[in-house]
Write a protein that holds these residues in place. Structure first.
Motif, short mmCIF file in Angstrom:
data_model
loop_
_atom_site.label_atom_id
_atom_site.label_comp_id
_atom_site.label_asym_id
_atom_site.label_seq_id
_atom_site.Cartn_x
_atom_site.Cartn_y
_atom_site.Cartn_z
N GLY A 63 -19.53 17.40 47.83
CA GLY A 63 -19.24 18.56 48.75
C GLY A 63 -18.57 19.68 47.75
N PHE A 64 -18.63 19.84 46.45
CA PHE A 64 -18.07 20.72 45.77
C PHE A 64 -19.14 21.65 45.15
CE2 PHE A 64 -14.67 17.43 45.21
CZ PHE A 64 -13.94 18.12 45.95
N GLY A 65 -20.48 21.44 45.29
CA GLY A 65 -21.51 22.50 44.90
C GLY A 65 -21.62 22.55 43.30
N ASP A 66 -20.99 21.85 42.61
CA ASP A 66 -21.26 21.87 41.15
C ASP A 66 -22.25 20.79 40.38
OD1 ASP A 66 -18.08 20.29 40.93
OD2 ASP A 66 -20.00 19.43 40.83
N ASN A 67 -22.07 20.89 39.11
CA ASN A 67 -23.44 20.42 38.41
C ASN A 67 -22.58 18.99 37.77
OD1 ASN A 67 -25.44 21.82 39.17
ND2 ASN A 67 -24.96 23.35 37.66
N THR A 68 -21.56 18.49 38.47
CA THR A 68 -20.97 17.74 37.50
C THR A 68 -21.58 16.28 37.10
OG1 THR A 68 -18.77 18.06 38.77
CG2 THR A 68 -18.86 15.92 37.70
N VAL A 69 -22.32 15.72 37.96
CA VAL A 69 -23.30 14.47 37.80
C VAL A 69 -24.23 14.69 36.77
CG1 VAL A 69 -24.69 12.95 38.90
CG2 VAL A 69 -22.48 13.43 40.05
N MET A 70 -25.16 15.98 36.91
CA MET A 70 -25.96 16.30 35.81
C MET A 70 -25.44 16.57 34.60
SD MET A 70 -28.20 19.76 35.99
CE MET A 70 -26.89 20.75 35.03
N VAL A 71 -24.26 16.99 34.44
CA VAL A 71 -23.71 17.18 33.11
C VAL A 71 -23.28 15.81 32.49
CG1 VAL A 71 -22.00 18.14 31.78
CG2 VAL A 71 -22.79 19.57 33.60
N HIS A 72 -22.90 14.85 33.24
CA HIS A 72 -22.43 13.51 32.76
C HIS A 72 -23.82 12.94 32.27
CE1 HIS A 72 -18.56 14.47 34.22
NE2 HIS A 72 -18.15 13.41 33.63
N ILE A 73 -24.76 12.87 33.20
CA ILE A 73 -26.22 12.27 32.82
C ILE A 73 -26.54 12.78 31.54
CG2 ILE A 73 -28.40 12.02 33.56
CD1 ILE A 73 -26.79 10.27 35.11
N PRO A 89 -14.65 7.39 30.35
CA PRO A 89 -14.62 6.43 31.36
C PRO A 89 -15.49 6.89 32.69
CG PRO A 89 -12.06 6.88 30.73
CD PRO A 89 -13.37 7.91 29.81
N LEU A 90 -15.77 8.04 32.82
CA LEU A 90 -16.86 8.44 33.76
C LEU A 90 -18.24 8.29 33.32
CD1 LEU A 90 -15.17 11.56 35.47
CD2 LEU A 90 -15.76 9.29 36.51
N GLU A 91 -18.51 8.56 32.06
CA GLU A 91 -19.81 8.18 31.57
C GLU A 91 -20.34 6.83 31.58
OE1 GLU A 91 -19.69 12.01 28.46
OE2 GLU A 91 -19.46 9.99 27.68
N PHE A 92 -19.12 5.98 31.34
CA PHE A 92 -19.30 4.58 31.36
C PHE A 92 -19.77 4.11 32.86
CE2 PHE A 92 -18.44 -0.08 31.71
CZ PHE A 92 -19.00 -0.38 30.33
N ALA A 93 -18.77 4.56 33.64
CA ALA A 93 -18.90 4.36 35.13
C ALA A 93 -20.52 4.65 35.66
CB ALA A 93 -17.89 4.67 35.98
N ILE A 94 -20.74 5.68 35.31
CA ILE A 94 -22.10 6.08 35.70
C ILE A 94 -23.30 5.18 35.17
CG2 ILE A 94 -23.86 7.97 35.77
CD1 ILE A 94 -21.64 9.81 35.91
N LEU A 95 -23.09 4.92 34.01
CA LEU A 95 -24.06 3.94 33.24
C LEU A 95 -24.11 2.57 34.02
CD1 LEU A 95 -26.24 4.03 31.19
CD2 LEU A 95 -24.58 3.55 29.57
N ALA A 96 -22.76 2.04 34.21
CA ALA A 96 -22.62 0.77 34.64
C ALA A 96 -23.30 0.67 36.12
CB ALA A 96 -21.03 0.34 34.76
N LEU A 97 -23.21 1.93 36.80
CA LEU A 97 -23.47 1.71 38.43
C LEU A 97 -25.26 1.67 38.19
CD1 LEU A 97 -23.20 2.31 41.46
CD2 LEU A 97 -23.55 4.83 40.91
N LEU A 98 -25.64 2.51 37.33
CA LEU A 98 -27.03 2.71 37.59
C LEU A 98 -27.68 1.17 37.00
CD1 LEU A 98 -27.76 5.99 36.19
CD2 LEU A 98 -28.00 5.29 38.68
N ALA A 99 -27.01 0.56 35.96
CA ALA A 99 -27.32 -0.75 35.27
C ALA A 99 -27.21 -1.86 36.10
CB ALA A 99 -26.40 -0.70 33.98
N ILE A 125 -23.91 8.99 43.49
CA ILE A 125 -23.40 8.88 42.33
C ILE A 125 -21.86 9.37 42.31
CG2 ILE A 125 -23.33 9.23 39.80
CD1 ILE A 125 -26.27 9.14 39.75
N TYR A 126 -21.81 10.64 42.78
CA TYR A 126 -20.42 11.22 42.91
C TYR A 126 -19.34 10.23 43.64
CZ TYR A 126 -16.84 14.76 42.43
OH TYR A 126 -15.55 15.47 42.44
#
Length: 229
Positions: A190-200, A158-168, A180-181
């Motif tokens: 504000g959590f200082g992690d690579n969450t978005v990068m990993v999903h991309i 669901p999160l991968e689709f949501a990111i792709l849909a946002l950009l599309a 994006i987050y």
């Protein structure tokens, strides 16, 4: 007040007890399991809105359990682990987890993550229908949360689709990882992690899109990500 059921999977009874109390105070019924095998036996006995899943457990660990759950459901999964290295975060998110919280954690911070995941799910379920979006040979059906590449359906979380849909749906606009987050997770990053990068990275892998020469998601170095017009 009953806001639904949340499953808590952790081999530490003290952690289960603390999380149980906080969830109960927010109106949730709680299902508990002390390892992955027990969680899979209980999952499906009643509708579960979200799973809080420890990584390090006996018999069946959180990684194996997450993989098994993803074959059965797209329920939001928040993983807990004492491991904080990027590789452990990447492992958890790569196999379908929606978020990652490092131990020791603040119960209030965990509750904020729970609310964010459930809010995102609720907003996603309430989307109004819209036209199909076509990007070269990739097609997104936004209301159906369905992506196809050259006619073959792609399995996106669901999160991968949501990111792709946002950009599309904002072709040509560059989104910073924080933006994006905030848009997808519905909370300040504000959590200082690579969450978005990993999903991309996961999305690109599933699209067969090489990061050095991507056809779909472009990296604007030092700025963010976009899909070309």
């Amino acid at each position: 007040m009953n806001n639904g059921t949340i499953m808590v999977v952790d081999d530490d009874p003290e952690i289960r007890d603390v999380v149980h109390v906080y969830l109960r105070n927010e109106g949730y019924r709680v299902l508990e399991a002390e390892d992955g095998a027990q969680a899979l036996e209980a999952f499906g006995s009643e509708p579960v809105k979200l799973v809080i899943l420890d990584v390090m457990m006996p018999r069946m660990d959180g990684i194996e359990t997450c993989i098994a759950l993803r074959k059965r459901s797209d329920v939001p999964i928040i993983m807990l682990s004492a491991k904080e290295a990027d590789i452990d975060v990447i492992a958890g998110l790569s196999i379908g987890a929606d978020d990652y919280v490092a131990k020791p954690f603040s119960p209030l911070a965990l509750m904020a993550r729970v609310r964010a995941q459930l809010r995102r799910q609720s907003i996603g379920n309430g989307r109004e229908p819209s036209s199909l979006i076509e990007i070269q040979d990739l097609t997104l059906d936004i209301p159906q949360h369905r992506a196809t590449l050259r006619g073959e359906e792609i399995s996106l979380t669901p999160l991968e689709f949501a990111i792709l849909a946002l950009l599309a749906t904002h072709r040509g606009q560059v989104f910073h990882a924080d933006q994006i987050y905030e848009r997808v997770w519905k909370e300040a990053r504000g959590f200082g992690d690579n969450t978005v990068m990993v999903h991309i990275r996961n999305i690109r892998d599933k699209l067969g899109d090489p990061p050095r020469d991507p056809r779909y998601i472009k990296t604007v170095w030092g700025v963010g990500y976009k899909i070309e017009k």
